[in-house]
Structure formats: structure tokens, C-alpha cells
Design a protein around this motif. Structure first.
Motif, PDB file in Angstrom:
ATOM      1  N   UNK A  21      31.966 -23.036  17.585  1.00 42.11           N
ATOM      2  CA  UNK A  21      32.314 -21.643  17.352  1.00 42.11           C
ATOM      3  C   UNK A  21      31.063 -20.787  17.273  1.00 42.11           C
ATOM      4  N   UNK A  22      30.080 -21.255  16.490  1.00 43.46           N
ATOM      5  CA  UNK A  22      28.839 -20.494  16.337  1.00 43.46           C
ATOM      6  C   UNK A  22      28.067 -20.484  17.651  1.00 43.46           C
ATOM      7  N   UNK A  23      28.060 -21.618  18.342  1.00 47.28           N
ATOM      8  CA  UNK A  23      27.344 -21.700  19.616  1.00 47.28           C
ATOM      9  C   UNK A  23      27.950 -20.746  20.643  1.00 47.28           C
ATOM     10  N   UNK A  24      29.278 -20.650  20.681  1.00 48.52           N
ATOM     11  CA  UNK A  24      29.925 -19.731  21.611  1.00 48.52           C
ATOM     12  C   UNK A  24      29.562 -18.291  21.289  1.00 48.52           C
ATOM     13  N   UNK A  25      29.477 -17.967  19.997  1.00 49.58           N
ATOM     14  CA  UNK A  25      29.114 -16.620  19.579  1.00 49.58           C
ATOM     15  C   UNK A  25      27.687 -16.301  20.006  1.00 49.58           C
ATOM     16  N   UNK A  26      26.789 -17.256  19.825  1.00 50.47           N
ATOM     17  CA  UNK A  26      25.392 -17.052  20.221  1.00 50.47           C
ATOM     18  C   UNK A  26      25.282 -16.896  21.733  1.00 50.47           C
ATOM     19  N   UNK A  27      26.014 -17.725  22.486  1.00 45.86           N
ATOM     20  CA  UNK A  27      25.996 -17.616  23.942  1.00 45.86           C
ATOM     21  C   UNK A  27      26.557 -16.281  24.408  1.00 45.86           C
ATOM     22  N   UNK A  28      27.614 -15.832  23.760  1.00 48.18           N
ATOM     23  CA  UNK A  28      28.212 -14.549  24.131  1.00 48.18           C
ATOM     24  C   UNK A  28      27.238 -13.413  23.865  1.00 48.18           C
ATOM     25  N   UNK A  29      26.555 -13.453  22.740  1.00 49.90           N
ATOM     26  CA  UNK A  29      25.556 -12.422  22.439  1.00 49.90           C
ATOM     27  C   UNK A  29      24.404 -12.464  23.439  1.00 49.90           C
ATOM     28  N   UNK A  30      23.974 -13.660  23.781  1.00 50.00           N
ATOM     29  CA  UNK A  30      22.899 -13.799  24.759  1.00 50.00           C
ATOM     30  C   UNK A  30      23.296 -13.250  26.116  1.00 50.00           C
ATOM     31  N   UNK A  31      24.554 -13.507  26.488  1.00 50.31           N
ATOM     32  CA  UNK A  31      25.045 -13.011  27.767  1.00 50.31           C
ATOM     33  C   UNK A  31      25.109 -11.490  27.760  1.00 50.31           C
ATOM     34  N   UNK A  32      25.549 -10.913  26.657  1.00 49.78           N
ATOM     35  CA  UNK A  32      25.618  -9.460  26.553  1.00 49.78           C
ATOM     36  C   UNK A  32      24.217  -8.863  26.624  1.00 49.78           C
ATOM     37  N   UNK A  33      23.271  -9.463  25.906  1.00 46.26           N
ATOM     38  CA  UNK A  33      21.893  -8.959  25.945  1.00 46.26           C
ATOM     39  C   UNK A  33      21.318  -9.068  27.349  1.00 46.26           C
ATOM     40  N   UNK A  34      21.603 -10.188  28.040  1.00 49.32           N
ATOM     41  CA  UNK A  34      21.097 -10.368  29.396  1.00 49.32           C
ATOM     42  C   UNK A  34      21.697  -9.326  30.341  1.00 49.32           C
ATOM     43  N   UNK A  35      22.992  -9.031  30.186  1.00 53.70           N
ATOM     44  CA  UNK A  35      23.626  -8.032  31.041  1.00 53.70           C
ATOM     45  C   UNK A  35      23.019  -6.653  30.809  1.00 53.70           C
ATOM     46  N   UNK A  36      22.766  -6.314  29.554  1.00 52.18           N
ATOM     47  CA  UNK A  36      22.125  -5.027  29.254  1.00 52.18           C
ATOM     48  C   UNK A  36      20.731  -4.966  29.854  1.00 52.18           C
ATOM     49  N   UNK A  37      19.976  -6.041  29.699  1.00 54.97           N
ATOM     50  CA  UNK A  37      18.618  -6.080  30.229  1.00 54.97           C
ATOM     51  C   UNK A  37      18.629  -5.997  31.747  1.00 54.97           C
ATOM     52  N   UNK A  38      19.525  -6.731  32.391  1.00 58.39           N
ATOM     53  CA  UNK A  38      19.572  -6.720  33.854  1.00 58.39           C
ATOM     54  C   UNK A  38      19.972  -5.341  34.378  1.00 58.39           C
ATOM     55  N   UNK A  39      20.859  -4.656  33.671  1.00 61.72           N
ATOM     56  CA  UNK A  39      21.230  -3.289  34.086  1.00 61.72           C
ATOM     57  C   UNK A  39      20.052  -2.346  33.966  1.00 61.72           C
ATOM     58  N   UNK A  40      19.245  -2.516  32.932  1.00 60.68           N
ATOM     59  CA  UNK A  40      18.073  -1.662  32.759  1.00 60.68           C
ATOM     60  C   UNK A  40      17.018  -1.963  33.817  1.00 60.68           C
ATOM     61  N   UNK A  41      16.875  -3.229  34.176  1.00 58.16           N
ATOM     62  CA  UNK A  41      15.853  -3.607  35.156  1.00 58.16           C
ATOM     63  C   UNK A  41      16.210  -3.172  36.565  1.00 58.16           C
ATOM     64  N   UNK A  42      17.489  -2.967  36.828  1.00 58.51           N
ATOM     65  CA  UNK A  42      17.929  -2.602  38.164  1.00 58.51           C
ATOM     66  C   UNK A  42      17.707  -1.115  38.442  1.00 58.51           C
ATOM     67  N   UNK A  43      17.434  -0.340  37.420  1.00 61.27           N
ATOM     68  CA  UNK A  43      17.153   1.071  37.647  1.00 61.27           C
ATOM     69  C   UNK A  43      15.923   1.186  38.544  1.00 61.27           C
ATOM     70  N   UNK A  44      15.901   2.136  39.485  1.00 61.17           N
ATOM     71  CA  UNK A  44      14.847   2.191  40.501  1.00 61.17           C
ATOM     72  C   UNK A  44      13.418   2.167  39.947  1.00 61.17           C
ATOM     73  N   UNK A  45      13.156   2.928  38.927  1.00 54.43           N
ATOM     74  CA  UNK A  45      11.800   2.999  38.398  1.00 54.43           C
ATOM     75  C   UNK A  45      11.387   1.667  37.781  1.00 54.43           C
TER      76      UNK A  45
END
Length: 64
Positions: free
Chosen positions: A1-25
Motif C-alpha cells: 500500500x505504501x509502495x503504491x502511494x510512493x510510486x504514484x507520487x513519483x509518477x505524478x512528480x515525473x509527469x509534472x517535470x516532463x511537462x515543464x521540460x517540454x516547454x520550448x525554452x
């Protein structure tokens, strides 16, 4: 249960980071960093190859 929560948070953080990195600048900045790292690595490897070839050449010279 805790591992799934940590993985879900990591995935959310990665998605946010990847969206920021895709910006042209930011994408241009990341691309420039990667190009610099690759060219630096190539320079180091080329230097090592030149040193190796020089040492090989010197070792094949017969001593007088």
C-alpha cells in the motif's frame, strides 16, 4: 500500500517535470546540456585514444 502511494507520487512528480521540460525554452536548455555532455565525453574519449595510440607507437620502437 505504501509502495503504491510512493510510486504514484513519483509518477505524478515525473509527469509534472516532463511537462515543464517540454516547454520550448526549457527544452532548448536541456538539449544544450545534453549536447555539452556528449561533446565533453567525446573529447575525453578522443584524448584517451590519442594517448593509447601514442603509447602503442612508442612501445613498438626497437631500443638501440
Amino acid at each position: 500500500m505504501i509502495a503504491k502511494n510512493i510510486l504514484a507520487r513519483g509518477k505524478i512528480l515525473w509527469l509534472r517535470l516532463s511537462r515543464q521540460l517540454v516547454q520550448p525554452r526549457r527544452l532548448a536548455f536541456v538539449e544544450a546540456c545534453l549536447i555539452g555532455l556528449v561533446s565533453g565525453l567525446a573529447a575525453v574519449l578522443l584524448g584517451q585514444a590519442v594517448d593509447w595510440a601514442g603509447a602503442l607507437r612508442v612501445s613498438k620502437i626497437p631500443s638501440v
